[in-house]
Scaffold this motif. Structure first.
Motif, PDB file in Angstrom:
ATOM      1  N   ILE A 199       0.837  -1.202   0.000  1.00 32.93           N
ATOM      2  CA  ILE A 199       0.000   0.000   0.000  1.00 32.93           C
ATOM      3  C   ILE A 199       0.871   1.250   0.000  1.00 32.93           C
ATOM      4  O   ILE A 199       0.603   2.211  -0.735  1.00 32.93           O
ATOM      5  CB  ILE A 199      -0.972  -0.020   1.195  1.00 32.93           C
ATOM      6  CG1 ILE A 199      -1.999  -1.133   0.993  1.00 32.93           C
ATOM      7  CG2 ILE A 199      -1.640   1.334   1.384  1.00 32.93           C
ATOM      8  CD1 ILE A 199      -2.803  -1.468   2.221  1.00 32.93           C
ATOM      9  N   ARG A 200       1.928   1.244   0.797  1.00 28.52           N
ATOM     10  CA  ARG A 200       2.851   2.389   0.805  1.00 28.52           C
ATOM     11  C   ARG A 200       3.466   2.597  -0.569  1.00 28.52           C
ATOM     12  O   ARG A 200       3.578   3.724  -1.055  1.00 28.52           O
ATOM     13  CB  ARG A 200       3.948   2.168   1.835  1.00 28.52           C
ATOM     14  CG  ARG A 200       3.500   2.376   3.249  1.00 28.52           C
ATOM     15  CD  ARG A 200       4.612   2.077   4.209  1.00 28.52           C
ATOM     16  NE  ARG A 200       4.233   2.432   5.568  1.00 28.52           N
ATOM     17  CZ  ARG A 200       4.802   1.923   6.648  1.00 28.52           C
ATOM     18  NH1 ARG A 200       5.770   1.037   6.538  1.00 28.52           N
ATOM     19  NH2 ARG A 200       4.400   2.301   7.840  1.00 28.52           N
ATOM     20  N   GLU A 201       3.874   1.514  -1.218  1.00 30.59           N
ATOM     21  CA  GLU A 201       4.475   1.605  -2.545  1.00 30.59           C
ATOM     22  C   GLU A 201       3.469   2.181  -3.549  1.00 30.59           C
ATOM     23  O   GLU A 201       3.811   3.023  -4.378  1.00 30.59           O
ATOM     24  CB  GLU A 201       4.941   0.218  -2.999  1.00 30.59           C
ATOM     25  CG  GLU A 201       5.679   0.233  -4.309  1.00 30.59           C
ATOM     26  CD  GLU A 201       6.215  -1.139  -4.672  1.00 30.59           C
ATOM     27  OE1 GLU A 201       6.198  -1.451  -5.869  1.00 30.59           O
ATOM     28  OE2 GLU A 201       6.637  -1.887  -3.776  1.00 30.59           O
ATOM     29  N   TYR A 202       2.220   1.739  -3.460  1.00 28.67           N
ATOM     30  CA  TYR A 202       1.166   2.257  -4.333  1.00 28.67           C
ATOM     31  C   TYR A 202       0.990   3.759  -4.129  1.00 28.67           C
ATOM     32  O   TYR A 202       0.923   4.526  -5.090  1.00 28.67           O
ATOM     33  CB  TYR A 202      -0.144   1.522  -4.051  1.00 28.67           C
ATOM     34  CG  TYR A 202      -1.321   2.113  -4.789  1.00 28.67           C
ATOM     35  CD1 TYR A 202      -1.578   1.763  -6.110  1.00 28.67           C
ATOM     36  CD2 TYR A 202      -2.157   3.034  -4.169  1.00 28.67           C
ATOM     37  CE1 TYR A 202      -2.654   2.325  -6.785  1.00 28.67           C
ATOM     38  CE2 TYR A 202      -3.229   3.593  -4.840  1.00 28.67           C
ATOM     39  CZ  TYR A 202      -3.465   3.227  -6.150  1.00 28.67           C
ATOM     40  OH  TYR A 202      -4.528   3.800  -6.813  1.00 28.67           O
ATOM     41  N   ILE A 203       0.929   4.190  -2.882  1.00 40.38           N
ATOM     42  CA  ILE A 203       0.739   5.607  -2.577  1.00 40.38           C
ATOM     43  C   ILE A 203       1.897   6.439  -3.104  1.00 40.38           C
ATOM     44  O   ILE A 203       1.706   7.532  -3.653  1.00 40.38           O
ATOM     45  CB  ILE A 203       0.546   5.815  -1.052  1.00 40.38           C
ATOM     46  CG1 ILE A 203      -0.808   5.229  -0.624  1.00 40.38           C
ATOM     47  CG2 ILE A 203       0.649   7.291  -0.683  1.00 40.38           C
ATOM     48  CD1 ILE A 203      -0.978   5.130   0.880  1.00 40.38           C
ATOM     49  N   ILE A 204       3.097   5.939  -2.972  1.00 40.43           N
ATOM     50  CA  ILE A 204       4.279   6.671  -3.429  1.00 40.43           C
ATOM     51  C   ILE A 204       4.349   6.726  -4.956  1.00 40.43           C
ATOM     52  O   ILE A 204       4.619   7.776  -5.544  1.00 40.43           O
ATOM     53  CB  ILE A 204       5.564   6.027  -2.857  1.00 40.43           C
ATOM     54  CG1 ILE A 204       5.621   6.270  -1.347  1.00 40.43           C
ATOM     55  CG2 ILE A 204       6.808   6.553  -3.558  1.00 40.43           C
ATOM     56  CD1 ILE A 204       6.661   5.427  -0.630  1.00 40.43           C
ATOM     57  N   ASN A 205       4.072   5.598  -5.622  1.00 34.35           N
ATOM     58  CA  ASN A 205       4.283   5.503  -7.068  1.00 34.35           C
ATOM     59  C   ASN A 205       3.087   5.903  -7.919  1.00 34.35           C
ATOM     60  O   ASN A 205       3.250   6.269  -9.086  1.00 34.35           O
ATOM     61  CB  ASN A 205       4.709   4.084  -7.446  1.00 34.35           C
ATOM     62  CG  ASN A 205       6.056   3.728  -6.862  1.00 34.35           C
ATOM     63  OD1 ASN A 205       6.924   4.577  -6.724  1.00 34.35           O
ATOM     64  ND2 ASN A 205       6.220   2.476  -6.487  1.00 34.35           N
ATOM     65  N   ASN A 206       1.883   5.835  -7.385  1.00 35.57           N
ATOM     66  CA  ASN A 206       0.700   6.063  -8.203  1.00 35.57           C
ATOM     67  C   ASN A 206       0.622   7.458  -8.825  1.00 35.57           C
ATOM     68  O   ASN A 206       0.232   7.572  -9.988  1.00 35.57           O
ATOM     69  CB  ASN A 206      -0.566   5.755  -7.402  1.00 35.57           C
ATOM     70  CG  ASN A 206      -1.761   5.611  -8.294  1.00 35.57           C
ATOM     71  OD1 ASN A 206      -1.746   4.836  -9.241  1.00 35.57           O
ATOM     72  ND2 ASN A 206      -2.794   6.374  -8.006  1.00 35.57           N
ATOM     73  N   PRO A 207       0.965   8.545  -8.124  1.00 32.28           N
ATOM     74  CA  PRO A 207       0.867   9.870  -8.760  1.00 32.28           C
ATOM     75  C   PRO A 207       1.686   9.992 -10.048  1.00 32.28           C
ATOM     76  O   PRO A 207       1.289  10.716 -10.968  1.00 32.28           O
ATOM     77  CB  PRO A 207       1.393  10.822  -7.684  1.00 32.28           C
ATOM     78  CG  PRO A 207       1.093  10.121  -6.403  1.00 32.28           C
ATOM     79  CD  PRO A 207       1.316   8.664  -6.709  1.00 32.28           C
TER      80      PRO A 207
END
Length: 81
Positions: free
Chosen positions: A58-66
């Motif tokens: 989830i942290r990786e998604y939040i960091i990379n999604n933008p």
């Protein structure tokens, strides 16, 4: 709290009841303070993170999604996609 949902009445003090109360309070505040168009994101659901692996994903998604917004079909620049 006597609120209910599709799963039955909310248990006072439960995480679900706390989140419900928070969202209700924020919505009321917004309406009273000129944010009539405020709405919670549709199709959003709350999830309890139970494992470190899930938290890391989830942290990786939040960091990379933008960074992916440029290619997102909902980006007005990409409506032709």
């Amino acid at each position: 709290m006597d609120e209910s949902n599709k799963f039955g009445p909310l248990k006072s003090g439960s995480l679900q009841a706390i989140i419900h109360a928070y969202k209700s309070a924020v919505t009321r505040w917004c309406r009273r303070n000129g944010f009539e168009d405020f709405a919670w994101q549709s199709r959003f659901y709350d999830r309890i993170i139970r494992a470190d692996g899930s938290l890391d994903r989830i942290r990786e998604y939040i960091i990379n999604n933008p960074a992916k917004w440029e290619y997102d079909k909902n980006n007005s620049a990409n409506l032709w996609m």
